[in-house]
Write a protein that holds these residues in place. Structure first.
Motif, PDB file in Angstrom:
ATOM      1  N   VAL A  92       0.201   4.447 -19.215  1.00  0.00           N
ATOM      2  CA  VAL A  92       0.443   4.577 -17.878  1.00  0.00           C
ATOM      3  C   VAL A  92      -0.341   5.622 -16.969  1.00  0.00           C
ATOM      4  N   PHE A  93      -0.584   6.832 -17.578  1.00  0.00           N
ATOM      5  CA  PHE A  93      -1.615   7.640 -17.052  1.00  0.00           C
ATOM      6  C   PHE A  93      -2.758   7.067 -16.637  1.00  0.00           C
ATOM      7  N   LEU A  94      -3.519   6.501 -17.916  1.00  0.00           N
ATOM      8  CA  LEU A  94      -4.811   6.145 -17.894  1.00  0.00           C
ATOM      9  C   LEU A  94      -4.668   4.917 -16.756  1.00  0.00           C
ATOM     10  N   LEU A  95      -3.850   4.045 -16.693  1.00  0.00           N
ATOM     11  CA  LEU A  95      -3.792   2.988 -15.814  1.00  0.00           C
ATOM     12  C   LEU A  95      -3.753   3.604 -14.284  1.00  0.00           C
ATOM     13  N   LEU A  96      -2.885   4.494 -13.960  1.00  0.00           N
ATOM     14  CA  LEU A  96      -3.114   5.087 -12.934  1.00  0.00           C
ATOM     15  C   LEU A  96      -4.272   5.694 -12.357  1.00  0.00           C
ATOM     16  N   LEU A  97      -4.927   6.551 -13.472  1.00  0.00           N
ATOM     17  CA  LEU A  97      -6.154   7.180 -13.209  1.00  0.00           C
ATOM     18  C   LEU A  97      -7.303   6.082 -12.943  1.00  0.00           C
ATOM     19  N   LEU A  98      -7.345   5.167 -13.483  1.00  0.00           N
ATOM     20  CA  LEU A  98      -8.173   4.088 -13.315  1.00  0.00           C
ATOM     21  C   LEU A  98      -7.820   3.364 -11.782  1.00  0.00           C
ATOM     22  N   ALA A  99      -6.678   3.219 -11.682  1.00  0.00           N
ATOM     23  CA  ALA A  99      -6.453   2.644 -10.371  1.00  0.00           C
ATOM     24  C   ALA A  99      -6.702   3.665  -9.128  1.00  0.00           C
ATOM     25  N   SER A 100      -6.714   4.697  -9.350  1.00  0.00           N
ATOM     26  CA  SER A 100      -6.901   5.923  -8.168  1.00  0.00           C
ATOM     27  C   SER A 100      -8.319   5.618  -7.855  1.00  0.00           C
ATOM     28  N   LEU A 101      -9.118   5.003  -8.763  1.00  0.00           N
ATOM     29  CA  LEU A 101     -10.603   4.907  -8.407  1.00  0.00           C
ATOM     30  C   LEU A 101     -11.090   3.575  -7.873  1.00  0.00           C
ATOM     31  N   SER A 102      -9.850   3.069  -7.541  1.00  0.00           N
ATOM     32  CA  SER A 102     -10.281   1.467  -6.900  1.00  0.00           C
ATOM     33  C   SER A 102     -10.694   1.534  -5.478  1.00  0.00           C
ATOM     34  N   ALA A 103     -10.710   2.228  -4.680  1.00  0.00           N
ATOM     35  CA  ALA A 103     -10.639   2.263  -3.377  1.00  0.00           C
ATOM     36  C   ALA A 103     -11.422   3.505  -2.753  1.00  0.00           C
ATOM     37  N   ALA A 104     -12.139   3.486  -1.885  1.00  0.00           N
ATOM     38  CA  ALA A 104     -12.582   4.535  -1.337  1.00  0.00           C
ATOM     39  C   ALA A 104     -11.644   5.312  -0.330  1.00  0.00           C
ATOM     40  N   PRO A 105     -11.831   6.758  -0.442  1.00  0.00           N
ATOM     41  CA  PRO A 105     -10.558   7.378   0.646  1.00  0.00           C
ATOM     42  C   PRO A 105     -10.831   7.040   1.866  1.00  0.00           C
ATOM     43  N   SER A 106      -9.678   7.126   2.553  1.00  0.00           N
ATOM     44  CA  SER A 106      -9.680   6.914   3.956  1.00  0.00           C
ATOM     45  C   SER A 106      -8.890   7.960   4.823  1.00  0.00           C
ATOM     46  N   PHE A 107      -9.162   7.557   6.164  1.00  0.00           N
ATOM     47  CA  PHE A 107      -8.551   8.789   6.764  1.00  0.00           C
ATOM     48  C   PHE A 107      -6.871   8.696   7.171  1.00  0.00           C
ATOM     49  N   SER A 108      -6.494   7.454   6.945  1.00  0.00           N
ATOM     50  CA  SER A 108      -4.905   7.038   7.175  1.00  0.00           C
ATOM     51  C   SER A 108      -4.605   7.224   5.749  1.00  0.00           C
ATOM     52  N   ILE A 109      -3.558   7.831   5.464  1.00  0.00           N
ATOM     53  CA  ILE A 109      -2.982   7.975   4.221  1.00  0.00           C
ATOM     54  C   ILE A 109      -2.330   6.700   3.805  1.00  0.00           C
ATOM     55  N   GLY A 110      -1.650   6.187   4.677  1.00  0.00           N
ATOM     56  CA  GLY A 110      -0.615   5.128   4.428  1.00  0.00           C
ATOM     57  C   GLY A 110      -1.690   3.723   4.004  1.00  0.00           C
ATOM     58  N   GLY A 111      -2.883   3.987   5.007  1.00  0.00           N
ATOM     59  CA  GLY A 111      -3.646   2.722   4.681  1.00  0.00           C
ATOM     60  C   GLY A 111      -4.469   2.756   3.428  1.00  0.00           C
ATOM     61  N   TYR A 112      -4.647   3.955   3.059  1.00  0.00           N
ATOM     62  CA  TYR A 112      -5.266   4.114   1.729  1.00  0.00           C
ATOM     63  C   TYR A 112      -4.436   3.833   0.771  1.00  0.00           C
ATOM     64  N   VAL A 113      -3.172   3.975   0.845  1.00  0.00           N
ATOM     65  CA  VAL A 113      -2.202   3.793  -0.284  1.00  0.00           C
ATOM     66  C   VAL A 113      -2.170   2.304  -0.514  1.00  0.00           C
ATOM     67  N   MET A 114      -2.223   1.516   0.823  1.00  0.00           N
ATOM     68  CA  MET A 114      -2.158  -0.010   0.526  1.00  0.00           C
ATOM     69  C   MET A 114      -3.289  -0.348   0.186  1.00  0.00           C
TER      70      MET A 114
END
Length: 132
Positions: A92-114
């Motif tokens: 689960v940790f590795l899956l979450l780590l890899l998922a965290s690299l799926s999108a570029a950071p954004s100014f909007s935290i809510g938009g970034y999470v989505m």
């Protein structure tokens, strides 16, 4: 001695590859990328806005369904493979780590999470046939 793939194997391979290419093209259709250098983001607020984006979204939904159906017989094998190699918490940790690299950071935290969730699902679905 290695056996040569038969026609059924080749047609299956070509089908999965075609689905992968269609999904990749659909994913690229949904990304906002201009001529200048900038971060590329999925346009989540405009997913359903134009004809090409609607088609791309439908292609991604169909790809997801086909991959889930194709992998339904492999889930037990995947789970057995994972159990032999790592505990669930590390997986689960590795899956979450890899998922965290799926999108570029954004100014909007809510938009970034989505966007992160959307991009992670797209990447997992694209990798599904490679696992199978």
């Amino acid at each position: 001695m290695t056996t040569l793939p038969n026609e059924r194997t080749w047609s299956k391979l070509i089908g999965w590859f075609g689905l992968l290419v269609l999904g990749q093209a659909a994913s690229l259709t949904l990304i906002r990328a201009g001529r200048i250098v900038s971060y590329q983001h999925y346009m989540l607020d405009a997913l359903w806005s134009t004809g090409p984006r609607r088609v791309a979204l439908v292609v991604l939904v169909v790809q997801t369904i086909v991959v889930l159906i194709g992998l339904r017989g492999a889930w037990s094998q995947l789970d057995a493979w994972r159990r032999q190699r790592m505990p669930l918490a590390i997986g689960v940790f590795l899956l979450l780590l890899l998922a965290s690299l799926s999108a570029a950071p954004s100014f909007s935290i809510g938009g970034y999470v989505m966007e992160l969730a959307f991009a992670s699902v797209i990447q997992l679905v694209a990798r599904g046939p490679r696992v199978w």
